[in-house]
Design an enzyme around this catalytic site. Structure first.
Site, PDB file in Angstrom:
ATOM      1  N   GLY A 138       0.855  -1.178   0.000  1.00 33.57           N
ATOM      2  CA  GLY A 138       0.000   0.000   0.000  1.00 33.57           C
ATOM      3  C   GLY A 138       0.892   1.229   0.000  1.00 33.57           C
ATOM      4  O   GLY A 138       1.867   1.306  -0.767  1.00 33.57           O
ATOM      5  N   GLY A 169       4.535   0.291   1.738  1.00 33.45           N
ATOM      6  CA  GLY A 169       5.165  -0.799   1.004  1.00 33.45           C
ATOM      7  C   GLY A 169       5.573  -0.351  -0.391  1.00 33.45           C
ATOM      8  O   GLY A 169       6.658  -0.689  -0.881  1.00 33.45           O
ATOM      9  N   LYS A 220      -1.146  -3.694   7.161  1.00 35.14           N
ATOM     10  CA  LYS A 220      -1.592  -3.183   8.458  1.00 35.14           C
ATOM     11  C   LYS A 220      -1.529  -4.344   9.445  1.00 35.14           C
ATOM     12  O   LYS A 220      -1.753  -5.508   9.055  1.00 35.14           O
ATOM     13  CB  LYS A 220      -3.020  -2.641   8.340  1.00 35.14           C
ATOM     14  CG  LYS A 220      -3.094  -1.310   7.585  1.00 35.14           C
ATOM     15  CD  LYS A 220      -2.893  -0.149   8.540  1.00 35.14           C
ATOM     16  CE  LYS A 220      -2.696   1.179   7.837  1.00 35.14           C
ATOM     17  NZ  LYS A 220      -3.890   1.855   7.419  1.00 35.14           N
ATOM     18  N   ASN A 250       3.630   0.047  12.488  1.00 40.21           N
ATOM     19  CA  ASN A 250       3.388   0.757  13.741  1.00 40.21           C
ATOM     20  C   ASN A 250       2.850  -0.202  14.797  1.00 40.21           C
ATOM     21  O   ASN A 250       2.293  -1.242  14.474  1.00 40.21           O
ATOM     22  CB  ASN A 250       2.355   1.872  13.528  1.00 40.21           C
ATOM     23  CG  ASN A 250       3.007   3.147  13.029  1.00 40.21           C
ATOM     24  OD1 ASN A 250       4.172   3.412  13.297  1.00 40.21           O
ATOM     25  ND2 ASN A 250       2.248   3.941  12.286  1.00 40.21           N
ATOM     26  N   LYS A 291       7.809   5.526  19.695  1.00 41.37           N
ATOM     27  CA  LYS A 291       6.867   5.704  18.581  1.00 41.37           C
ATOM     28  C   LYS A 291       5.478   5.228  18.997  1.00 41.37           C
ATOM     29  O   LYS A 291       4.460   5.839  18.638  1.00 41.37           O
ATOM     30  CB  LYS A 291       7.378   4.947  17.350  1.00 41.37           C
ATOM     31  CG  LYS A 291       6.466   5.077  16.156  1.00 41.37           C
ATOM     32  CD  LYS A 291       7.168   5.491  14.884  1.00 41.37           C
ATOM     33  CE  LYS A 291       6.190   6.061  13.873  1.00 41.37           C
ATOM     34  NZ  LYS A 291       6.140   5.320  12.623  1.00 41.37           N
ATOM     35  N   ASN A 295       1.782   7.251  18.900  1.00 44.43           N
ATOM     36  CA  ASN A 295       0.539   6.717  18.325  1.00 44.43           C
ATOM     37  C   ASN A 295      -0.532   6.509  19.382  1.00 44.43           C
ATOM     38  O   ASN A 295      -1.721   6.675  19.103  1.00 44.43           O
ATOM     39  CB  ASN A 295       0.826   5.398  17.597  1.00 44.43           C
ATOM     40  CG  ASN A 295       1.653   5.606  16.332  1.00 44.43           C
ATOM     41  OD1 ASN A 295       1.462   6.579  15.612  1.00 44.43           O
ATOM     42  ND2 ASN A 295       2.588   4.724  16.063  1.00 44.43           N
ATOM     43  N   ASN A 322      -4.123  15.935  13.132  1.00 47.36           N
ATOM     44  CA  ASN A 322      -3.277  15.801  14.333  1.00 47.36           C
ATOM     45  C   ASN A 322      -3.104  17.112  15.093  1.00 47.36           C
ATOM     46  O   ASN A 322      -3.013  17.124  16.319  1.00 47.36           O
ATOM     47  CB  ASN A 322      -1.887  15.278  13.940  1.00 47.36           C
ATOM     48  CG  ASN A 322      -1.946  13.854  13.416  1.00 47.36           C
ATOM     49  OD1 ASN A 322      -2.999  13.226  13.435  1.00 47.36           O
ATOM     50  ND2 ASN A 322      -0.827  13.346  12.943  1.00 47.36           N
ATOM     51  N   ASN A 378      -1.443  16.549   9.145  1.00 49.06           N
ATOM     52  CA  ASN A 378      -1.592  15.104   8.871  1.00 49.06           C
ATOM     53  C   ASN A 378      -2.875  14.540   9.448  1.00 49.06           C
ATOM     54  O   ASN A 378      -3.297  14.924  10.544  1.00 49.06           O
ATOM     55  CB  ASN A 378      -0.431  14.320   9.507  1.00 49.06           C
ATOM     56  CG  ASN A 378       0.811  14.353   8.648  1.00 49.06           C
ATOM     57  OD1 ASN A 378       0.897  15.134   7.711  1.00 49.06           O
ATOM     58  ND2 ASN A 378       1.762  13.512   8.990  1.00 49.06           N
TER      59      ASN A 378
END
Ligand code: NAD
Length: 307
Positions: free
Chosen positions: A9, A12, A76, A102, A184, A188, A202, A253
């Site tokens: 996606g 990738g 995902k 993530n 990280k 998130n 955000n 974002n």
């Protein structure tokens, strides 16, 4: 090197496109139209400045690619297990697997498919979105950090870091990647579910005291759990750095969870706030804010079936 990207996606395709400059790259994705476009017209990566066409091979099944030297998992996290179960053909004894997904716990999903010594884990500060079949937008450029899940030294790390840098993917070897993964994760943990539920960009966390306080409370629980796992992180510093100052840089974002909710797709909540709840339980640490937000996102996912 022969590289397979499992899940081509936004991210990738970005990594696969860049790596195809000097490697034999197979993009593996169940999105047929995307695969066809790439094979017909090439993969287009658009940046703020230019558009470039790359020529990786795209396939809809791992069997068409065969064993690879490196497999990068970029589905995902909710799809990792299914995607890997359908892609055993990619793995030979020497195959290195790398996850830059993530969340927390992706490595455990991958471990059954690869030699433990060949599993690498990392973080990426780059960002991308899919524009249309065959075309992605590189939304942000940032470093990739790579290490092993137990922070053990491995010659694979330097090899992959070199490979990435050779293809314009700024990368570093890390001897403490798990701290980067936790940091990280905290970013998130505070941003994703809150922005997804409120349907905001955000930067809203820097504009709404109430939203900021929810994010900070989620992160405070997260850092308590991280501490129990041996990682000392500062919740207030993370909230200030990423939600207030970060808003100036990436405030426009839309978080990936907001994008998932918009498209009525299952989110990565279980690997983000869900991970805090799970690991908290292991250490007898209460995580009520994270428990609540997981349930709210689960409920949001349940609304997808409403007309
Ligand atoms: P995406 O939804 O754009 O891409 C995932 C791809 O996986 C899709 O094209 C989908 O068709 C494919 N897929 C699903 N099931 C599959 C299967 N069984 N076999 C093969 N392919 C399958 O997701 P993304 O935004 O590229 O994110 C990938 C990972 O990277 C996530 O963990 C995300 O959190 C992380 N990440 C994303 C960004 C970003 O800016 N997009 C930044 C950092 C990290």
């Amino acid at each position: 090197m022969k590289i397979a990207i499992l899940g081509a996606g936004a991210m990738g395709s970005l990594y696969g496109g860049l790596l195809s400059q000097k490697n034999e790259v197979y993009l593996i994705d169940i999105w047929q139209e995307h695969v066809e476009q790439i094979n017909k017209n090439g993969l287009i990566i658009q940046t703020a400045k230019e558009e470039k066409i790359y020529r990786p091979q795209a396939v809809t099944s791992a069997a068409q690619a065969g064993p690879a030297d490196l497999v990068i998992i970029f589905v995902k996290s909710v799809h990792t297990d299914t995607a890997l179960a359908q892609s055993r053909e990619l793995f030979a004894e020497h195959t290195i697997a790398l996850t830059l997904q993530n969340g927390y716990g992706n490595d455990e999903d991958i471990l059954p498919y690869v030699q433990a010594d060949n599993l690498l884990i990392g973080t990426t500060a780059s960002g991308a979105t899919v524009l249309q079949a065959g075309k992605v937008f590189q939304a942000g450029i940032g470093p990739t950090n790579i290490g092993t899940r137990d922070n053990r030294a491995s010659e694979n790390i330097a090899k992959i870091v070199q490979l990435f840098n050779d293809c314009d993917i700024e990368s570093y070897a890390s001897d403490n990647i798990m701290e980067a993964v936790w940091t990280k994760l905290m970013v998130n943990v505070g941003i994703n579910a809150v922005t997804a539920l409120l349907d905001v960009r955000n930067g809203f966390l820097a504009e709404s005291t109430a939203a900021y306080e929810v994010a900070e409370a989620l992160v405070k629980e997260g850092t308590a759990v991280a501490k129990a796992e041996g990682y000392e992180l500062n919740a207030a510093e993370i909230a200030e750095k990423y939600y207030i100052h970060g808003a100036k840089v990436v405030g426009q974002n839309r978080s990936s969870m907001l994008q998932d909710v918009d498209k009525k797709r299952k989110t990565e909540i279980e690997k983000i706030n869900g991970a805090i709840v799970r690991i908290g339980k292991k250490h007898n640490i209460a995580t009520p804010y994270n428990e609540l937000i997981v349930k709210l996102i689960n409920a949001k996912e349940d609304t997808y079936s409403l007309q």
